[in-house]
Design a protein around this motif. Structure first.
Motif, mmCIF file in Angstrom:
data_model
loop_
_atom_site.group_PDB
_atom_site.id
_atom_site.type_symbol
_atom_site.label_atom_id
_atom_site.label_comp_id
_atom_site.label_asym_id
_atom_site.label_seq_id
_atom_site.Cartn_x
_atom_site.Cartn_y
_atom_site.Cartn_z
ATOM 1 N N VAL A 139 0.816 -1.206 0.000
ATOM 2 C CA VAL A 139 0.000 0.000 0.000
ATOM 3 C C VAL A 139 0.856 1.267 0.000
ATOM 4 O O VAL A 139 0.476 2.299 -0.545
ATOM 5 N N TYR A 140 2.082 1.174 0.572
ATOM 6 C CA TYR A 140 2.921 2.364 0.675
ATOM 7 C C TYR A 140 3.458 2.828 -0.677
ATOM 8 O O TYR A 140 3.985 3.931 -0.791
ATOM 9 N N GLY A 141 3.325 2.012 -1.708
ATOM 10 C CA GLY A 141 3.742 2.424 -3.039
ATOM 11 C C GLY A 141 2.657 3.209 -3.760
ATOM 12 O O GLY A 141 2.834 3.607 -4.907
ATOM 13 N N HIS A 142 1.528 3.410 -3.105
ATOM 14 C CA HIS A 142 0.395 4.087 -3.749
ATOM 15 C C HIS A 142 0.185 5.498 -3.203
ATOM 16 O O HIS A 142 0.658 5.817 -2.107
ATOM 17 N N VAL A 143 -0.559 6.302 -3.941
ATOM 18 C CA VAL A 143 -0.856 7.664 -3.491
ATOM 19 C C VAL A 143 -1.821 7.616 -2.299
ATOM 20 O O VAL A 143 -2.470 6.597 -2.058
ATOM 21 N N LEU A 144 -1.886 8.724 -1.577
ATOM 22 C CA LEU A 144 -2.686 8.788 -0.353
ATOM 23 C C LEU A 144 -4.134 8.354 -0.586
ATOM 24 O O LEU A 144 -4.727 7.627 0.215
ATOM 25 N N ARG A 145 -4.662 8.776 -1.719
ATOM 26 C CA ARG A 145 -6.059 8.446 -2.050
ATOM 27 C C ARG A 145 -6.262 6.922 -2.031
ATOM 28 O O ARG A 145 -7.208 6.412 -1.429
ATOM 29 N N CYS A 146 -5.344 6.194 -2.685
ATOM 30 C CA CYS A 146 -5.431 4.728 -2.727
ATOM 31 C C CYS A 146 -5.243 4.135 -1.343
ATOM 32 O O CYS A 146 -5.914 3.171 -0.969
ATOM 33 N N GLN A 147 -4.298 4.727 -0.569
ATOM 34 C CA GLN A 147 -4.027 4.181 0.759
ATOM 35 C C GLN A 147 -5.285 4.211 1.623
ATOM 36 O O GLN A 147 -5.583 3.263 2.332
ATOM 37 N N LEU A 148 -6.038 5.329 1.506
ATOM 38 C CA LEU A 148 -7.210 5.477 2.369
ATOM 39 C C LEU A 148 -8.458 4.795 1.804
ATOM 40 O O LEU A 148 -9.326 4.369 2.546
ATOM 41 N N LEU A 149 -8.526 4.702 0.471
ATOM 42 C CA LEU A 149 -9.717 4.068 -0.120
ATOM 43 C C LEU A 149 -9.589 2.556 -0.198
ATOM 44 O O LEU A 149 -10.562 1.832 -0.067
ATOM 45 N N PHE A 150 -8.352 2.071 -0.442
ATOM 46 C CA PHE A 150 -8.185 0.636 -0.695
ATOM 47 C C PHE A 150 -7.276 -0.088 0.305
ATOM 48 O O PHE A 150 -7.203 -1.311 0.279
ATOM 49 N N GLY A 151 -6.545 0.641 1.141
ATOM 50 C CA GLY A 151 -5.608 0.000 2.067
ATOM 51 C C GLY A 151 -6.314 -1.065 2.902
ATOM 52 O O GLY A 151 -7.424 -0.854 3.372
ATOM 53 N N ILE A 152 -5.651 -2.191 3.100
ATOM 54 C CA ILE A 152 -6.300 -3.289 3.845
ATOM 55 C C ILE A 152 -6.551 -2.884 5.297
ATOM 56 O O ILE A 152 -7.511 -3.309 5.917
ATOM 57 N N ARG A 153 -5.720 -1.986 5.833
ATOM 58 C CA ARG A 153 -5.920 -1.531 7.213
ATOM 59 C C ARG A 153 -7.109 -0.567 7.314
ATOM 60 O O ARG A 153 -7.577 -0.291 8.407
ATOM 61 N N ALA A 154 -7.561 -0.070 6.172
ATOM 62 C CA ALA A 154 -8.722 0.820 6.179
ATOM 63 C C ALA A 154 -9.992 0.033 5.863
ATOM 64 O O ALA A 154 -11.058 0.605 5.698
ATOM 65 N N THR A 155 -9.870 -1.285 5.757
ATOM 66 C CA THR A 155 -11.001 -2.110 5.358
ATOM 67 C C THR A 155 -11.603 -2.825 6.565
ATOM 68 O O THR A 155 -10.863 -3.423 7.355
ATOM 69 N N GLU A 156 -12.921 -2.758 6.688
ATOM 70 C CA GLU A 156 -13.586 -3.403 7.811
ATOM 71 C C GLU A 156 -13.588 -4.915 7.657
ATOM 72 O O GLU A 156 -13.563 -5.418 6.538
ATOM 73 N N SER A 157 -13.627 -5.608 8.766
ATOM 74 C CA SER A 157 -13.836 -7.059 8.864
ATOM 75 C C SER A 157 -12.604 -7.910 8.525
ATOM 76 O O SER A 157 -12.696 -9.126 8.566
ATOM 77 N N VAL A 158 -11.466 -7.314 8.219
ATOM 78 C CA VAL A 158 -10.314 -8.163 7.884
ATOM 79 C C VAL A 158 -9.362 -8.364 9.067
ATOM 80 O O VAL A 158 -8.442 -9.176 8.991
#
Ligand SMILES: [Zn+2]
Ligand SMILES: [Zn+2]
Length: 361
Positions: A139-158
């Motif tokens: 995730v750290y290779g992506h822009v902030l937008r991707c980090q917050l929209l798609f980052g696994i740590r930002a995803t519920e239930s995982v």
């Protein structure tokens, strides 16, 4: 979790296939349409796909498979494989695999797809069962937008799943790279299917429940802590030194034994055998030297043959098993702290709420 490895290739003219390649774990990818990344994707993507720089012009003439694309569950069980037949990692591979998942996985089961470039794939699907995430390290290779929209740590239930499970499959797989490169296509697929089956089976055998884990880790805790507290005497430190040398030799031997399984290792079989015998002799001489100096505390040669041998259990810091146990102990501690934390937070929240009530009165 999906990912490609460019170490598992195939030479176009290698071997003559007598049978059509078996499918097993393999899915054949349709390349008739180039799959384009979804709107607003990250910049680290070129039109020909990722990993192109890893393929030279000479490779393009020689190879018909450039890598292996693999899909696994969070526990690193291999579920799907695809041959990468283009010089780079195109979105076709991941899209095709996700489509296969949608067909195979029962419709009531939600699917979380973890892929290094999920942000480019997400917009291509509208199935409500799917959630696309970027794995915890990638995730750290992506822009902030991707980090917050798609980052696994930002995803519920995982929970704390990192989404990097395929990365743990590559180390054991990679060593077969030179071997499968020279096989006929049918043998190659049979072989890779067999490796995948074996790895999955080994993982099934090692599964234990959380209760079993907590109990075992609890038992290990005392052993680990008492070993850590024990102060080495002069005599034990001499012994430790000998065992540490034996461990180095055993690791070297294990490395050569593992290497013998590879295609290159088979070609240098004779050299490996001779070197292995020399190393065994070294083990014998270290044991003999120690035993000559310490009549009361003798070592047994048989206990130090491989890195997993009994004899190495005595030493904490060179012992992989104790290191493993220490990890289990840490995980058990973390489990209990997490439980405590939720109770603590709940208690604090109740206090804050009741304080607020009083203020209003
Ligand atoms: Zn991105
Ligand atoms: Zn699993």
């Amino acid at each position: 979790m999906m990912d490609a490895c460019f170490g598992i290739r195939h030479r176009r003219n290698a071997g003559k296939a007598t049978m059509p390649p078996a499918s097993g774990f393999f899915i054949d990818v349709d390349h008739s349409n180039g799959v384009q990344p979804s709107e607003g994707h990250c910049a680290n993507w070129s039109a020909g796909g990722r990993g192109q720089g890893l393929t030279s012009g000479a490779d393009r003439n020689k190879l018909d498979v450039y890598g292996l694309f693999c899909g696994s569950c969070p526990h690193s069980f291999i579920r799907y494989m695809e041959d990468v037949t283009t010089p780079g990692e195109r979105l076709n591979y991941s899209e095709c695999m996700v489509q296969q998942m949608l067909r195979d996985i029962p419709p009531h089961v939600p699917i979380i797809v973890s892929y290094d470039i999920s942000c480019k794939l997400a917009g291509r699907f509208c199935d409500p069962r799917l959630t696309f995430v970027l794995p915890a390290l990638h995730v750290y290779g992506h822009v902030l937008r991707c980090q917050l929209l798609f980052g696994i740590r930002a995803t519920e239930s995982v929970g704390l799943i990192d989404g990097e499970s395929v990365e743990r499959i590559w180390p054991p797989f990679r060593r077969f790279g030179p071997q499968v490169k020279e096989m006929a296509q049918d043998n190659r697929r049979n072989f890779l299917n067999y490796v995948a089956d074996t790895m999955n089976f080994a993982r099934i055998m090692s599964i234990i429940t959380v209760d079993e884990f907590l109990q075992k880790a609890g038992e290990s805790r005392e052993t680990v802590l008492s070993s850590l507290k024990a102060k080495p005497t002069a005599a034990t430190s001499k012994k430790a030194e000998a065992i540490r040398s034996l461990y180095r030799v055993a690791c070297e031997r294990q490395y050569l034994i593992d290497h013998a399984a590879t295609e290159r290792g088979q070609r240098m079989n004779r050299l490996l055998t001779v070197t292995n015998q020399k190393l065994l002799k070294k083990t014998r001489s270290i044991v003999a030297k120690f035993n000559g100096l310490h009549q009361s505390d003798q070592l047994d040669y048989q206990d130090f043959i491989s890195p997993n041998s009994e004899g190495f259990q005595q030493l904490l810091h060179i012992n992989g098993d104790i290191a493993q146990k220490a990890r289990a102990v840490k995980l058990r501690d973390l489990y209990f702290r997490c439980k405590e934390e939720s109770q603590r937070v709940a208690a604090e929240a109740t206090t804050i709420l009741s304080d607020t009530d009083e203020d209003y009165i």
